[in-house]
Write an enzyme that holds these catalytic residues in place. Structure first.
Site, PDB file in Angstrom:
ATOM      1  N   HIS A 255      -9.236   7.130  -1.730  1.00 35.51           N
ATOM      2  CA  HIS A 255      -9.339   6.555  -0.385  1.00 35.51           C
ATOM      3  C   HIS A 255     -10.525   5.610  -0.244  1.00 35.51           C
ATOM      4  CE1 HIS A 255      -7.129  10.102   1.769  1.00 35.51           C
ATOM      5  NE2 HIS A 255      -6.288   9.148   1.435  1.00 35.51           N
TER       6      HIS A 255
ATOM      7  N   ASN B 288       0.862  -1.180   0.000  1.00 37.32           N
ATOM      8  CA  ASN B 288       0.000   0.000   0.000  1.00 37.32           C
ATOM      9  C   ASN B 288       0.901   1.234   0.000  1.00 37.32           C
ATOM     10  OD1 ASN B 288      -1.682   2.134   0.590  1.00 37.32           O
ATOM     11  ND2 ASN B 288      -2.653   1.184   2.365  1.00 37.32           N
TER      12      ASN B 288
ATOM     13  N   ARG C 162      -2.601  -1.494  -3.669  1.00 42.68           N
ATOM     14  CA  ARG C 162      -3.563  -0.393  -3.672  1.00 42.68           C
ATOM     15  C   ARG C 162      -3.208   0.502  -4.856  1.00 42.68           C
ATOM     16  NH1 ARG C 162      -3.257   4.842   0.039  1.00 42.68           N
ATOM     17  NH2 ARG C 162      -5.009   5.953  -0.879  1.00 42.68           N
TER      18      ARG C 162
ATOM     19  N   GLU D  73      -6.857  -1.016   5.254  1.00 42.41           N
ATOM     20  CA  GLU D  73      -6.920  -1.118   3.788  1.00 42.41           C
ATOM     21  C   GLU D  73      -6.286  -2.424   3.326  1.00 42.41           C
ATOM     22  OE1 GLU D  73      -4.885   2.622   3.723  1.00 42.41           O
ATOM     23  OE2 GLU D  73      -6.387   3.522   2.419  1.00 42.41           O
TER      24      GLU D  73
ATOM     25  N   ARG E  63      -1.216  19.178   0.183  1.00 42.79           N
ATOM     26  CA  ARG E  63      -2.194  19.561  -0.854  1.00 42.79           C
ATOM     27  C   ARG E  63      -3.181  20.589  -0.322  1.00 42.79           C
ATOM     28  NH1 ARG E  63      -3.967  13.610  -2.021  1.00 42.79           N
ATOM     29  NH2 ARG E  63      -2.231  13.024  -0.678  1.00 42.79           N
TER      30      ARG E  63
HETATM   31  P1  ADP Z   1      -1.111   8.221   4.317  1.00 44.46           P
HETATM   32  O1  ADP Z   1      -2.086   9.184   3.748  1.00 44.46           O
HETATM   33  O2  ADP Z   1       0.270   8.411   3.828  1.00 44.46           O
HETATM   34  O3  ADP Z   1      -1.561   6.793   4.316  1.00 44.46           O
HETATM   35  P2  ADP Z   1      -1.454   8.065   7.228  1.00 44.46           P
HETATM   36  O4  ADP Z   1      -2.880   7.647   7.298  1.00 44.46           O
HETATM   37  O5  ADP Z   1      -0.430   7.102   7.697  1.00 44.46           O
HETATM   38  O6  ADP Z   1      -1.038   8.686   5.840  1.00 44.46           O
HETATM   39  O7  ADP Z   1      -1.339   9.414   8.125  1.00 44.46           O
HETATM   40  C1  ADP Z   1      -0.212  10.212   8.120  1.00 44.46           C
HETATM   41  C2  ADP Z   1      -0.548  11.464   8.939  1.00 44.46           C
HETATM   42  O8  ADP Z   1      -1.020  11.081  10.226  1.00 44.46           O
HETATM   43  C3  ADP Z   1       0.651  12.373   9.172  1.00 44.46           C
HETATM   44  O9  ADP Z   1       0.280  13.737   9.026  1.00 44.46           O
HETATM   45  C4  ADP Z   1       0.981  12.110  10.624  1.00 44.46           C
HETATM   46  O10 ADP Z   1       1.590  13.199  11.236  1.00 44.46           O
HETATM   47  C5  ADP Z   1      -0.380  11.861  11.209  1.00 44.46           C
HETATM   48  N1  ADP Z   1      -0.256  11.145  12.484  1.00 44.46           N
HETATM   49  C6  ADP Z   1       0.266   9.915  12.689  1.00 44.46           C
HETATM   50  N2  ADP Z   1       0.282   9.621  14.022  1.00 44.46           N
HETATM   51  C7  ADP Z   1      -0.236  10.704  14.643  1.00 44.46           C
HETATM   52  C8  ADP Z   1      -0.480  11.045  16.013  1.00 44.46           C
HETATM   53  N3  ADP Z   1      -0.174  10.200  17.009  1.00 44.46           N
HETATM   54  N4  ADP Z   1      -1.054  12.242  16.271  1.00 44.46           N
HETATM   55  C9  ADP Z   1      -1.362  13.104  15.284  1.00 44.46           C
HETATM   56  N5  ADP Z   1      -1.141  12.857  13.977  1.00 44.46           N
HETATM   57  C10 ADP Z   1      -0.586  11.676  13.661  1.00 44.46           C
END
Ligand code: ADP
Length: 401
Positions: free
Chosen positions: A182, A10, A91, A388, A243
């Protein structure tokens, strides 16, 4: 029994997740992610036999390098899992109007995914890197690679929600319309909610918020998605890591006509330099950084506020798509699952539609894969860990039954 495993890749915009699992019983034998891609202190974290391992892998790590680390972990696995992998699921963000279902990957499919990169320039090329790596490192499974598309979940969106109010020929001739993204996560979350609330999926009305590196929100009526915030590309809608989400299209004319920026520069600004990164004056695109300093740093304060305000506006708007019945609002994704601050700031604006957040539950640490954060007798607000990879593995295996 342990010989029909699915490897799932993914490749997201800011993280790269992988998993080796048995879709039959949902058991994950090896899974993890490379996080903070293209940022300082990129790391890889993975679970093997329930043991957590983490290593820092350097700064500004790319998707290609991350894939190499992941392949190494899979190959070096002591339980010889590599010999048990039979299928590989990928994905893929944009399937256009053609791919409304998962499909076995051949050269024609690869060509079509490439073609759809114009609709998902930040994603499809990255998804293809995962497909290339799978073909290169697992040549025996060449014919067992499957693409599962994010856009498939949205193919039932009504015309009035997917059309833009521009001359109709742009849709007819060039298929310019809302496609969404998504979808795999929104689909998983709606199914999970149906089980948790014990409401049949075909009777379930929910608003699902996937908030991560990319963020989107979907309105789901009777189990079918009826609107979503991402558009022709994953640039529209909510504020994201880099974005912009929604803007007045005239900003583009201004940047070009008044500031002299060419179209490639403008594209780069809106895709790579905007969102949280833009609002913090280029300091960070990572939500963890701004959440910590929300009350002490003006840049963080500004970025979080714009993010939450946009989200609350969308939630209110989507209630109008649900025929007067809202069973739950759900938060998922890296931010949605982890940021109690975002949930508090967003939901506290929604009292008028009957939303009441319980901040004790919201800020508590929870160990289950879901929890409620609403006050008693108000609209259920759920936080659910998305999966996912499980959806991709199940859909992949289905094609070979
Ligand atoms: P992607 O869209 O790449 O799949 P994710 O769903 O893994 O992304 O989310 C990434 C985002 O989530 C980043 O902005 C990260 O800072 C935020 N994030 C991850 N853990 C935390 C946390 N404990 N508190 C706040 N934000 C978080």
């Amino acid at each position: 029994m342990l010989n029909n495993l699915v490897l799932v890749l993914n490749c997201g915009s800011s993280s790269l997740k992988f998993s080796i699992l048995d879709p039959k019983n949902s058991k994950k034998y090896l899974f993890g992610l490379v996080d903070r891609l293209y940022l300082s202190n990129s790391y890889i974290i993975w679970f093997e036999n329930k043991i957590k391992k983490k290593i820092l892998i350097g700064d500004y790590i790319s998707h290609i390098k991350s894939l190499k680390f992941i392949i190494k972990i899979i190959i070096n696995n002591k339980n010889n899992l590599i010999s048990k992998i039979k299928y590989i699921g990928h994905r893929v963000v944009h399937g256009g109007e053609k791919f409304i279902k998962p499909i076995i990957i051949n050269d024609i499919v690869i060509k079509e995914i490439k073609k759809n990169s114009i609709f998902a320039p930040l994603h499809n090329p990255i998804n293809l890197l995962g497909i290339d790596a799978a073909i290169k490192y697992f040549p025996k499974l060449r014919k067992n690679n499957v693409a599962v598309f994010d856009t498939s979940f949205y193919h039932n969106i009504p015309e009035f929600a997917y059309l833009y109010a521009i001359p109709y020929k742009f849709y007819k001739k060039y298929r310019i319309r809302r496609y969404g993204a998504h979808g795999i996560s929104h689909y998983y979350i709606s199914k999970r909610t149906s089980k948790i609330l014990n409401i049949k999926l075909n009777n379930l009305n929910v608003i699902t918020c996937h908030l991560g590196g990319g963020s989107s929100i979907s309105a789901i009526r009777n189990g079918i998605c009826v609107d979503t915030s991402m558009g022709l590309t994953p640039l529209e809608g909510l504020v994201m890591g880099t974005r912009s989400g929604d803007i007045d299209p005239s900003i583009i004319f201004f940047m070009h006509n008044i500031l002299g920026k060419d179209i490639n520069e403008i594209q780069k600004i809106l895709i790579n330099q905007s969102g949280i990164l833009g609002l913090t004056n280029g300091i960070t695109s990572d939500f963890r950084d701004i959440e910590k300093t929300y009350y002490s740093n003006i840049e963080s304060y500004r970025a979080v506020n714009v993010f939450c305000y946009r989200l609350s506006k969308y939630i209110s708007a989507y209630t109008s798509t649900l025929n007067g019945k809202l069973d739950a609002i759900i938060f998922t994704g890296g931010i949605g699952e982890n940021s109690a601050l975002v949930r508090e700031l967003t939901l506290s604006k929604l009292k008028l539609i009957g939303v009441e957040i319980n901040n004790i539950l919201n800020y508590q640490k929870h160990s289950q894969d879901y929890f409620f954060i609403n006050k008693n007798n108000t609209i259920p607000i759920l936080v659910i860990s998305t999966d996912e990879e499980l959806v991709i593995a199940k859909e992949t295996k289905k094609l070979f039954l």
